[in-house]
Design a protein around this motif. Structure first.
Motif, PDB file in Angstrom:
ATOM      1  N   SER A 288       0.739  -1.008  -0.196  1.00 46.32           N
ATOM      2  CA  SER A 288      -0.103  -0.081  -0.227  1.00 46.32           C
ATOM      3  C   SER A 288       0.786   1.301   0.221  1.00 46.32           C
ATOM      4  N   PHE A 289       1.777   1.267   0.776  1.00 49.05           N
ATOM      5  CA  PHE A 289       2.861   2.389   0.770  1.00 49.05           C
ATOM      6  C   PHE A 289       3.317   2.734  -0.786  1.00 49.05           C
ATOM      7  N   ALA A 290       3.840   1.595  -1.309  1.00 48.05           N
ATOM      8  CA  ALA A 290       4.356   1.681  -2.645  1.00 48.05           C
ATOM      9  C   ALA A 290       3.439   2.205  -3.465  1.00 48.05           C
ATOM     10  N   GLU A 291       2.025   1.842  -3.526  1.00 50.35           N
ATOM     11  CA  GLU A 291       0.820   2.246  -4.554  1.00 50.35           C
ATOM     12  C   GLU A 291       0.804   3.866  -4.187  1.00 50.35           C
ATOM     13  N   VAL A 292       0.655   4.214  -2.819  1.00 47.24           N
ATOM     14  CA  VAL A 292       0.440   5.710  -2.502  1.00 47.24           C
ATOM     15  C   VAL A 292       1.730   6.508  -2.923  1.00 47.24           C
ATOM     16  N   LEU A 293       2.902   6.100  -2.852  1.00 49.10           N
ATOM     17  CA  LEU A 293       3.935   6.774  -3.157  1.00 49.10           C
ATOM     18  C   LEU A 293       3.948   6.849  -4.976  1.00 49.10           C
ATOM     19  N   HIS A 294       3.373   5.934  -5.479  1.00 49.40           N
ATOM     20  CA  HIS A 294       3.346   6.016  -7.089  1.00 49.40           C
ATOM     21  C   HIS A 294       2.158   7.145  -7.269  1.00 49.40           C
ATOM     22  N   ASP A 295       1.126   7.179  -6.590  1.00 55.49           N
ATOM     23  CA  ASP A 295       0.108   8.168  -6.915  1.00 55.49           C
ATOM     24  C   ASP A 295       0.905   9.582  -6.576  1.00 55.49           C
ATOM     25  N   ILE A 296       1.738   9.638  -5.558  1.00 54.16           N
ATOM     26  CA  ILE A 296       2.086  11.229  -5.248  1.00 54.16           C
ATOM     27  C   ILE A 296       3.102  11.485  -6.214  1.00 54.16           C
ATOM     28  N   LEU A 297       3.805  10.507  -6.740  1.00 53.53           N
ATOM     29  CA  LEU A 297       4.744  10.811  -8.019  1.00 53.53           C
ATOM     30  C   LEU A 297       3.951  11.178  -9.296  1.00 53.53           C
ATOM     31  N   ASN A 298       2.510  10.975  -9.316  1.00 48.47           N
ATOM     32  CA  ASN A 298       1.972  11.363 -10.232  1.00 48.47           C
ATOM     33  C   ASN A 298       0.981  12.465  -9.820  1.00 48.47           C
ATOM     34  N   ASP A 299       1.460  13.132  -8.951  1.00 49.61           N
ATOM     35  CA  ASP A 299       0.681  14.510  -8.719  1.00 49.61           C
ATOM     36  C   ASP A 299      -0.675  14.247  -7.814  1.00 49.61           C
ATOM     37  N   LYS A 300      -0.865  13.146  -7.379  1.00 54.32           N
ATOM     38  CA  LYS A 300      -2.103  12.853  -6.374  1.00 54.32           C
ATOM     39  C   LYS A 300      -1.738  12.883  -5.105  1.00 54.32           C
ATOM     40  N   ASN A 301      -2.760  12.786  -4.170  1.00 55.17           N
ATOM     41  CA  ASN A 301      -2.567  12.799  -2.896  1.00 55.17           C
ATOM     42  C   ASN A 301      -3.732  12.135  -2.127  1.00 55.17           C
ATOM     43  N   PRO A 302      -3.637  10.885  -2.370  1.00 55.87           N
ATOM     44  CA  PRO A 302      -4.665   9.631  -1.893  1.00 55.87           C
ATOM     45  C   PRO A 302      -5.173   9.953  -0.513  1.00 55.87           C
ATOM     46  N   LEU A 303      -4.059  10.035   0.355  1.00 58.00           N
ATOM     47  CA  LEU A 303      -4.373   9.986   1.849  1.00 58.00           C
ATOM     48  C   LEU A 303      -4.507  11.301   2.459  1.00 58.00           C
ATOM     49  N   GLU A 304      -5.005  12.417   1.513  1.00 56.35           N
ATOM     50  CA  GLU A 304      -5.374  13.666   1.962  1.00 56.35           C
ATOM     51  C   GLU A 304      -6.227  13.768   3.000  1.00 56.35           C
ATOM     52  N   PHE A 305      -6.991  12.861   3.281  1.00 52.00           N
ATOM     53  CA  PHE A 305      -8.092  12.852   4.398  1.00 52.00           C
ATOM     54  C   PHE A 305      -7.313  12.951   5.718  1.00 52.00           C
ATOM     55  N   LEU A 306      -6.085  12.123   5.917  1.00 49.30           N
ATOM     56  CA  LEU A 306      -5.464  12.323   7.197  1.00 49.30           C
ATOM     57  C   LEU A 306      -5.060  13.634   7.504  1.00 49.30           C
ATOM     58  N   GLY A 307      -4.940  14.589   6.853  1.00 52.33           N
ATOM     59  CA  GLY A 307      -4.502  15.949   7.309  1.00 52.33           C
ATOM     60  C   GLY A 307      -5.307  16.863   7.828  1.00 52.33           C
ATOM     61  N   LYS A 308      -5.745  16.343   9.111  1.00 57.52           N
ATOM     62  CA  LYS A 308      -6.749  17.226   9.860  1.00 57.52           C
ATOM     63  C   LYS A 308      -5.954  18.514  10.326  1.00 57.52           C
ATOM     64  N   ARG A 309      -6.535  19.669  10.111  1.00 57.02           N
ATOM     65  CA  ARG A 309      -5.870  20.675  10.814  1.00 57.02           C
ATOM     66  C   ARG A 309      -6.017  21.273  12.098  1.00 57.02           C
ATOM     67  N   GLU A 310      -4.894  21.371  12.804  1.00 55.61           N
ATOM     68  CA  GLU A 310      -4.781  21.732  14.316  1.00 55.61           C
ATOM     69  C   GLU A 310      -3.643  22.650  14.311  1.00 55.61           C
ATOM     70  N   LYS A 311      -3.913  23.808  15.209  1.00 57.58           N
ATOM     71  CA  LYS A 311      -2.794  24.679  15.770  1.00 57.58           C
ATOM     72  C   LYS A 311      -1.715  23.903  16.415  1.00 57.58           C
ATOM     73  N   VAL A 312      -0.533  24.101  15.953  1.00 56.66           N
ATOM     74  CA  VAL A 312       0.477  23.458  16.513  1.00 56.66           C
ATOM     75  C   VAL A 312       1.477  24.489  17.322  1.00 56.66           C
ATOM     76  N   PHE A 313       1.433  25.851  17.354  1.00 54.91           N
ATOM     77  CA  PHE A 313       2.133  26.590  18.038  1.00 54.91           C
ATOM     78  C   PHE A 313       2.458  26.298  19.505  1.00 54.91           C
ATOM     79  N   ASN A 314       1.537  26.067  20.060  1.00 59.56           N
ATOM     80  CA  ASN A 314       1.918  25.723  21.545  1.00 59.56           C
ATOM     81  C   ASN A 314       2.596  24.458  21.645  1.00 59.56           C
ATOM     82  N   SER A 315       2.382  23.485  20.749  1.00 64.01           N
ATOM     83  CA  SER A 315       3.088  21.996  20.579  1.00 64.01           C
ATOM     84  C   SER A 315       4.440  22.439  20.475  1.00 64.01           C
TER      85      SER A 315
END
Length: 329
Positions: free
Chosen positions: A235-262
């Motif tokens: 699965s890692f290889a498949e997603v990497l292949h997609d990224i190399l083709n300008d896709k972002n299939p796991l974009e849903f993992l990118g939850k936005r949170e404020k990180v300055f305090n961390s």
């Protein structure tokens, strides 16, 4: 500089240590993060445009080294295990080890084993001070970690800095994992590495960690994950292949949170770890700073001097305290 000078090709950066400092925001065309914390850090503090950022969690490469054994008796014991370079567990006033000590009090048959290396003076002192010589064992760097994981009962993720690969290895070995993530330490959040399951949960306080551990420890059987929570190599290889083709299939993992305090918390912990537990830092301070310079700028040194003066010369103690309060030092 070499990477910056390259032109005519697309440049990819794999941000494997997303909490670290590095130069060159403009040297990359695609920035591959392994979790949303790194993505948020890159967007909010490194000012990397959102369209450059992709997400791809990694998987552990499990060691095939045979089990090398322990040089102490584990027969009839339940083993709590953890590991990292020592700096990851030396901050927050040794809160990690204080928590381990409390866990060991739950059952006299519990022991704790820690793998890793670094300046272990503070850890050795903690073991001796708390009379844990027969229940708390340091085993150094080990190449048979996967085999060790198969033989332990519980894994505690390190804090105040977590160890992602170690936690993945514990999960791969089917062990219950206890992951403490303070709300101000999102750099410890590893849930994105286990996005395939909802069963991997963070614990938001050490008190809750002890309570949760106690509940699991009382059970006769430990429930493992109902499915493999780690991304597979395929699965890692498949997603990497997609990224190399300008896709972002796991974009849903990118939850936005404020990180300055961390980010601020991370910096403070790193400074604490370096100032208190790095012999090189202490040597440098002793060589280049005068007694009074150390007194003015290093709180721990000032505290030590006050205690010494109070014992040896109370009048000088009061004078020194007066001079500091009136900014004459």
């Amino acid at each position: 500089m070499a990477f910056y000078k390259i032109s005519g090709i697309k440049r990819y950066q794999i941000n494997l240590t997303d909490h670290a400092f590095w130069l060159g925001v403009d040297i990359t065309d695609v920035n591959i993060e392994f979790r949303s914390y790194g993505l948020n850090l890159s967007e909010q503090l490194r000012n990397i445009p959102a369209e450059k950022n992709k997400i791809l969690p990694y998987y552990p490469i499990l060691s095939a080294v045979e089990f090398q054994g322990f040089d102490f008796d584990v027969k009839g014991k339940k083993i709590i295990f953890s590991g990292s370079t020592y700096y990851k567990v030396l901050g927050d006033g040794l809160e990690f080890f204080k928590t381990i000590s409390k866990l060991l009090q739950l059952d006299e048959n519990l022991i704790f084993i820690f793998a890793g290396s670094g300046n272990g003076n503070a850890i050795q002192e903690f073991i001796k001070k708390n009379n844990l010589e027969h229940r708390f064992f340091l085993i150094g760097d080990r190449y048979d970690l996967y085999e060790i994981m198969k033989r332990i009962d519980y894994y505690i993720s390190t804090f105040p800095f977590t160890g992602a690969l170690m936690t993945q290895t514990a999960v791969a070995a089917g062990k219950p994992v206890f992951a403490y993530v303070n709300p101000k330490s999102l750099f410890n959040d590893l849930k994105d590495l286990f996005y395939k399951t909802e069963e991997f949960q963070n614990i938001d306080s050490t008190e809750k960690l002890i309570e949760t551990f106690s509940e699991v420890h009382r059970q006769e059987t430990v429930r493992n994950f109902s499915e493999d929570p780690i991304i597979t190599e395929e699965s890692f290889a498949e997603v990497l292949h997609d990224i190399l083709n300008d896709k972002n299939p796991l974009e849903f993992l990118g939850k936005r949170e404020k990180v300055f305090n961390s980010y601020k918390s991370f910096n403070s912990l790193m400074i604490e770890s370096e100032n208190l537990y790095n012999p090189a830092y202490e040597k440098t301070v002793n060589i280049y700073l005068s007694h009074w310079e150390k007194f003015k700028i290093i709180p721990a040194y000032r505290s030590q001097q006050y205690k010494k003066l109070f014992k040896e010369n109370k009048i000088q103690f009061l004078k020194t305290l007066y001079y500091q309060l009136t900014n004459k030092i």
